[in-house]
Scaffold this active site. Sequence first.
Site, PDB file in Angstrom:
ATOM      1  N   ASP A 155       3.563  -2.436  -1.395  1.00 13.02           N
ATOM      2  CA  ASP A 155       3.119  -1.348  -2.273  1.00 13.02           C
ATOM      3  C   ASP A 155       1.621  -1.257  -2.589  1.00 13.02           C
ATOM      4  O   ASP A 155       0.996  -0.250  -2.357  1.00 13.02           O
ATOM      5  CB  ASP A 155       3.860  -1.414  -3.606  1.00 13.02           C
ATOM      6  CG  ASP A 155       5.366  -1.403  -3.435  1.00 13.02           C
ATOM      7  OD1 ASP A 155       5.826  -1.454  -2.281  1.00 13.02           O
ATOM      8  OD2 ASP A 155       6.076  -1.346  -4.433  1.00 13.02           O
ATOM      9  N   GLU A 195      10.533 -13.749  -6.796  1.00 15.60           N
ATOM     10  CA  GLU A 195      10.102 -12.665  -5.897  1.00 15.60           C
ATOM     11  C   GLU A 195       8.919 -13.121  -5.040  1.00 15.60           C
ATOM     12  O   GLU A 195       8.841 -12.836  -3.858  1.00 15.60           O
ATOM     13  CB  GLU A 195       9.721 -11.443  -6.750  1.00 15.60           C
ATOM     14  CG  GLU A 195       9.502 -10.158  -5.974  1.00 15.60           C
ATOM     15  CD  GLU A 195       9.190  -8.973  -6.896  1.00 15.60           C
ATOM     16  OE1 GLU A 195       8.995  -9.198  -8.119  1.00 15.60           O
ATOM     17  OE2 GLU A 195       9.139  -7.838  -6.405  1.00 15.60           O
TER      18      GLU A 195
HETATM   19  C1  GLC Z   1       8.864  -3.435  -4.273  1.00 13.94           C
HETATM   20  C2  GLC Z   1       8.387  -4.045  -2.958  1.00 13.94           C
HETATM   21  C3  GLC Z   1       9.203  -3.480  -1.817  1.00 13.94           C
HETATM   22  C4  GLC Z   1      10.680  -3.747  -2.092  1.00 13.94           C
HETATM   23  C5  GLC Z   1      11.099  -3.219  -3.462  1.00 13.94           C
HETATM   24  C6  GLC Z   1      12.495  -3.675  -3.863  1.00 13.94           C
HETATM   25  O1  GLC Z   1       8.646  -2.066  -4.318  1.00 13.94           O
HETATM   26  O2  GLC Z   1       7.039  -3.806  -2.758  1.00 13.94           O
HETATM   27  O3  GLC Z   1       8.821  -4.041  -0.590  1.00 13.94           O
HETATM   28  O4  GLC Z   1      11.463  -3.168  -1.108  1.00 13.94           O
HETATM   29  O5  GLC Z   1      10.227  -3.681  -4.455  1.00 13.94           O
HETATM   30  O6  GLC Z   1      12.599  -5.060  -3.801  1.00 13.94           O
END
Ligand code: GLC
Length: 439
Positions: free
Chosen positions: A169, A411
């Site tokens: 992101d 995470e």
């Molecule tokens: C965040 C991460 C993305 C992932 C999502 C759900 O947006 O950057 O890669 O898929 O979370 O875990």
Amino acid sequence: MKEFSDVFEVAKAVLDANDRGHHTVPSAGIYPHQWFWDSCFISIGLRHYDIDRAKLEIRSLLRGQWNNGMIPNIVEESNSFGRKATDFWQSWRSPLAPDDVATSGITQPPMLAEAVIQIGASLKKAERRTWYKTMLPGLIAHHYWLYNERNPYHDGLTIQIHPWETGLDNSPPWMNAMQIEAMPLWIKILRGAHIHPLLNVFRQDTHYVPAEQRLSTLDGLMLYSAQRRIRRHAYDIQKIVKKPLFTAQDLTFNCILIRANEHLKSIADAIDEPVPSELLALMDTTAASLEQLWDPYSKQYYSRRMPGKKTMKLSSIATLMPLYAGSISKERAKTLVGHLHNKDLFGANYPVPSVPLNNEWFKPTGYWQGPTWLNTNWLIIDGLTRYGFTKEADIIRRKSLKLIEDHGCYEYFSPLDGSPAGAKDFSWTAALAIDMLKG
Ligand code: GLC
């Protein structure tokens, strides 16, 4: 691996707790719904102890596939479906979206073929054939969509229309370019007047994770505003590629596509159902064009802004993703392995940092701006192994498992001291730890 024998139970407990029947949430609370590449990674772990559940994870993801072949990055949980103006995505604005499930209107890196192959590897031959037969039509539609809609420059490098599509992101190359070129006036005004910190009270994510471990409010506003612009165009790519919307050929996304193309060919071969020749021809162009993203001076790969082909010259973990693509020369792979060893770049105590250690953007627990993530480690391990760098692959695998043994399935982790950060009990961390244990 014997020495990490407790990791399996810890990881399985996370996946059990996040299981919502036919899909697994990335992490309870902060990430509801089903996410595209998360579910692919999750199924790669699930296959080791519950193959039917692994298949179901993927089948339920494909409920969200659009009529044009796009797989959205989010398939919403059924109870949230409704034609409400307050819906965040409002996928019903597009005639191409499915009728019976609400989804997002953008995609994520094409990990589907990898998940299908990995599940296939855990099946006996006859079952594998059936599995591949069920999956092939959706896969072909998906790859056709990538080339028909996301290849407007006909060079095989697909474009991404939002940082969320890259899966990383707030990665510095995207954030930097967007701050310079695509920051809407209202956000500039908020920034100029220092009002944006006041908006922190509206943030939901910081109820679960400390603000300094998430993306900044300013970057969050920019992502939100980009999503609104895409939604206003009802997810119509013809309108979106027109200025002033921000699009780029993302390195991570295209490397994953190169690997997915190879997997797609293997899947089709295994069941004697050829990939249509026009699609094959398109697929072959991506690997050839990847070299356009190589910068001989810094000896790194970069994403580039489109149109205009302006290199987004800030280093990030993306520069190592051509290892996973598998299409680069052994010589080039060796150069990237050099970066992996380099203590100023990616040679951290707990590899692999999402941003080089000497980069001005580096923050040890700053979301995609420094921490070590299990999914990018998994991709790098896979690439290193195929290029024969098994020693390097093994070090990353062991250090990843050590993080989970010491702290649980967070995470992400600080590459400096391994401290855990981000969401607790994160599904892909758990699933990929299981795969690393078995690998
Ligand atoms: C965040 C991460 C993305 C992932 C999502 C759900 O947006 O950057 O890669 O898929 O979370 O875990």
